[in-house]
Design a protein around this motif. Structure first.
Motif, PDB file in Angstrom:
ATOM      1  N   LEU A  17      -2.055   0.398  -0.312  1.00 34.74           N
ATOM      2  CA  LEU A  17      -1.768   1.456  -1.246  1.00 34.74           C
ATOM      3  C   LEU A  17      -0.962   2.802  -0.421  1.00 34.74           C
ATOM      4  O   LEU A  17      -1.671   3.169   0.287  1.00 34.74           O
ATOM      5  CB  LEU A  17      -2.839   2.016  -2.043  1.00 34.74           C
ATOM      6  N   GLU A  18       0.169   3.041  -0.902  1.00 36.69           N
ATOM      7  CA  GLU A  18       0.781   3.986  -0.368  1.00 36.69           C
ATOM      8  C   GLU A  18       0.223   5.193  -0.752  1.00 36.69           C
ATOM      9  O   GLU A  18       0.340   6.329  -0.104  1.00 36.69           O
ATOM     10  CB  GLU A  18       2.258   3.970  -0.609  1.00 36.69           C
ATOM     11  N   GLN A  19      -0.414   5.299  -2.089  1.00 40.08           N
ATOM     12  CA  GLN A  19      -0.913   6.628  -2.784  1.00 40.08           C
ATOM     13  C   GLN A  19      -2.033   6.149  -3.578  1.00 40.08           C
ATOM     14  O   GLN A  19      -2.121   4.955  -4.183  1.00 40.08           O
ATOM     15  CB  GLN A  19      -0.013   7.245  -3.351  1.00 40.08           C
ATOM     16  N   ARG A  20      -2.844   7.007  -4.121  1.00 39.07           N
ATOM     17  CA  ARG A  20      -3.804   6.843  -5.132  1.00 39.07           C
ATOM     18  C   ARG A  20      -3.222   6.411  -6.263  1.00 39.07           C
ATOM     19  O   ARG A  20      -2.173   6.771  -6.693  1.00 39.07           O
ATOM     20  CB  ARG A  20      -4.747   8.011  -5.118  1.00 39.07           C
TER      21      ARG A  20
ATOM     22  N   THR B 260      -6.149   7.712 -11.982  1.00 41.18           N
ATOM     23  CA  THR B 260      -7.424   7.666 -12.124  1.00 41.18           C
ATOM     24  C   THR B 260      -8.178   6.832 -13.233  1.00 41.18           C
ATOM     25  O   THR B 260      -8.900   6.107 -12.874  1.00 41.18           O
ATOM     26  CB  THR B 260      -7.941   9.349 -12.681  1.00 41.18           C
ATOM     27  N   VAL B 261      -7.369   6.681 -14.311  1.00 41.32           N
ATOM     28  CA  VAL B 261      -8.044   5.731 -15.409  1.00 41.32           C
ATOM     29  C   VAL B 261      -7.647   4.349 -14.871  1.00 41.32           C
ATOM     30  O   VAL B 261      -8.539   3.478 -14.943  1.00 41.32           O
ATOM     31  CB  VAL B 261      -7.014   5.968 -16.644  1.00 41.32           C
ATOM     32  N   ILE B 262      -6.329   3.895 -14.045  1.00 49.06           N
ATOM     33  CA  ILE B 262      -6.386   2.683 -13.710  1.00 49.06           C
ATOM     34  C   ILE B 262      -7.485   2.165 -12.369  1.00 49.06           C
ATOM     35  O   ILE B 262      -7.944   0.966 -12.647  1.00 49.06           O
ATOM     36  CB  ILE B 262      -4.959   2.401 -12.935  1.00 49.06           C
ATOM     37  N   GLU B 263      -7.770   3.191 -11.634  1.00 54.34           N
ATOM     38  CA  GLU B 263      -8.770   2.952 -10.514  1.00 54.34           C
ATOM     39  C   GLU B 263     -10.191   2.710 -11.422  1.00 54.34           C
ATOM     40  O   GLU B 263     -10.645   1.811 -10.900  1.00 54.34           O
ATOM     41  CB  GLU B 263      -8.925   4.340  -9.722  1.00 54.34           C
TER      42      GLU B 263
ATOM     43  N   ILE C  46      -0.955  -5.172  -5.921  1.00 56.21           N
ATOM     44  CA  ILE C  46      -0.166  -4.513  -6.586  1.00 56.21           C
ATOM     45  C   ILE C  46       1.302  -4.913  -6.882  1.00 56.21           C
ATOM     46  O   ILE C  46       1.988  -5.389  -6.166  1.00 56.21           O
ATOM     47  CB  ILE C  46       0.126  -3.149  -6.163  1.00 56.21           C
ATOM     48  N   GLU C  47       1.728  -5.251  -8.262  1.00 57.29           N
ATOM     49  CA  GLU C  47       3.153  -5.822  -8.662  1.00 57.29           C
ATOM     50  C   GLU C  47       3.637  -4.873  -9.277  1.00 57.29           C
ATOM     51  O   GLU C  47       3.843  -3.639  -9.250  1.00 57.29           O
ATOM     52  CB  GLU C  47       2.834  -7.083  -8.960  1.00 57.29           C
TER      53      GLU C  47
END
Length: 302
Positions: A253-256, A259-262, A291-292
Motif C-alpha cells: 500500500l503506497e498510502q493508508r 478509515t472507513v474502508i480500513e 488492491i484493484e
C-alpha cells in the motif's frame, strides 16, 4: 390543453406529407410537424432538436431512410424513428428494424400509422419511467451508503471509546489492585495467603479478559499503524488461539486507505477468521488483501 407531439417528417412529396398529418390529426393526435425534404434540412433540424418523434420516407433523391435513421440515432438516439414509405419491401423492413428503427408503416396502409405512433410514444414513456426509477434507486443507494458509512463510523467511535475506557479506567484500576495484592502477599504479616493468592489470580484473569475485550472492540494498531499490521496481528492472534497456521498476503500500500474502508476490511477479516476457527476445522488460514479498482479482502482456509 394537451401538449402537441413535435414530429420531424422527412418526406419529399408534399401530398404524402399532408396525408400523414391529416391521418394523425383525424385520430386525435395533436401534433406540430416540421417537414423537410433533403439531407441538409433533415440534419439541421436534428441539430436544433426538440422533437418527440421522427417519421421518414424510405426512398428520396440522393438520400434514403436508412441513412436518415443512422443520423437520427447519432444525434437523438432516444427519439423513436418510424419509416413511412410506399417502396419498403420485407427485407428492407427487417433490416431497418434490426438497425434500430422503432417501426415501419406502408403508405398504402396508413391506418397502421396511428397505432405505431402511440405504441412508440408509450415505449418512450416506459423508458422515461424506468430511467426515473433507476435514478431514484441510485439516489436511494447513495443515501443508504452515506447512512451506512455514518453508522459504521458511529459504531467504531463507540467501540473505540469503550475500548479506551476498558483499557484506561478499568484496566488501570485492576492493575493497581494487582500490585496491592502482590505487595500484601509478600508482606511477612500476611494473614491469609491462600485467599490473597486466589484474589490475585482472579484479578490477573479479569485483567487479561479486559485486555482481550479492548482489543476485540477496537485494536489500537488499526488506528495507529493501519490495515495491514492490524490484519497481521489479528491473523496471528486467532491462529495462536485456535492452534492453526495463519498467513497474511497483502499488496503493498503506497498510502493508508480511507478509515472507513480500513475498518470494514478489518471487520470482514475478523468475522471470517472467527468462522474459520469455530466451524471450519482448518489447519491453515490465509488472509489476502488485493488492491484493484476498489478494495477487496479474502480469507482462505485449508
Amino acid at each position: 390543453m394537451k401538449s402537441p407531439l413535435h414530429i420531424l417528417h422527412l418526406e419529399d412529396d408534399s401530398a404524402d406529407a399532408m396525408l400523414v398529418g391529416s391521418t394523425l390529426e383525424t385520430e386525435g393526435i395533436v401534433c406540430a410537424i416540421t417537414c423537410v425534404q433533403n439531407r441538409d434540412d433533415f440534419t439541421a433540424a436534428l441539430e436544433r432538436g426538440g422533437f418527440d418523434l421522427v417519421l421518414s420516407d424510405f426512398s428520396l433523391p440522393a438520400f434514403d431512410g436508412l441513412s436518415a435513421l443512422e443520423l437520427a440515432q447519432t444525434r437523438c438516439p432516444e427519439v423513436p424513428f418510424i419509416l413511412v414509405s410506399g417502396t419498403l419491401g420485407e427485407e428492407a423492413a427487417i433490416d431497418s428494424l434490426q438497425r434500430g428503427a422503432t417501426d415501419y408503416v406502408l403508405k398504402q396502409r396508413l391506418s397502421r400509422l396511428v397505432p405505431a405512433v402511440r405504441r412508440a410514444m408509450l415505449e418512450v414513456e416506459g423508458r422515461a419511467g424506468r430511467k426515473f426509477a433507476e435514478r431514484k434507486r441510485e439516489e436511494y443507494s447513495r443515501k443508504l451508503q452515506v447512512l451506512s458509512r455514518r453508522l459504521v463510523a458511529a459504531q467504531e467511535t463507540e467501540r473505540r471509546n469503550i475500548a479506551r475506557e476498558l483499557h484506561d479506567e478499568i484496566g488501570q484500576a485492576l492493575t493497581v489492585m494487582q500490585l496491592n495484592l502482590q505487595a500484601m502477599l509478600q508482606s511477612p504479616n500476611a494473614g491469609d495467603r491462600p485467599r490473597l493468592q486466589e484474589s490475585l489470580d482472579t484479578v490477573e484473569r479479569v485483567l487479561e479478559q479486559v485486555h482481550d475485550l479492548a482489543l476485540n472492540l477496537r485494536p489500537s494498531m488499526l488506528d495507529d499503524l493501519g490495515l495491514e499490521p492490524a490484519l497481521v496481528w489479528l491473523t496471528s492472534r486467532q491462529a495462536h488461539l485456535a492452534g492453526l497456521k495463519g498467513v497474511v498476503k497483502a499488496d503493498a500500500l503506497e498510502q493508508r486507505l480511507d478509515t472507513v474502508i480500513e475498518t470494514e476490511c478489518f471487520r470482514i477479516a475478523q468475522e471470517a477468521l472467527t468462522n474459520v476457527v469455530r466451524h471450519a476445522r482448518a489447519k491453515n488460514a490465509i488472509v489476502e488483501l488485493h488492491i484493484e479498482a476498489g478494495e477487496a479482502e479474502r480469507v482462505q482456509e485449508g
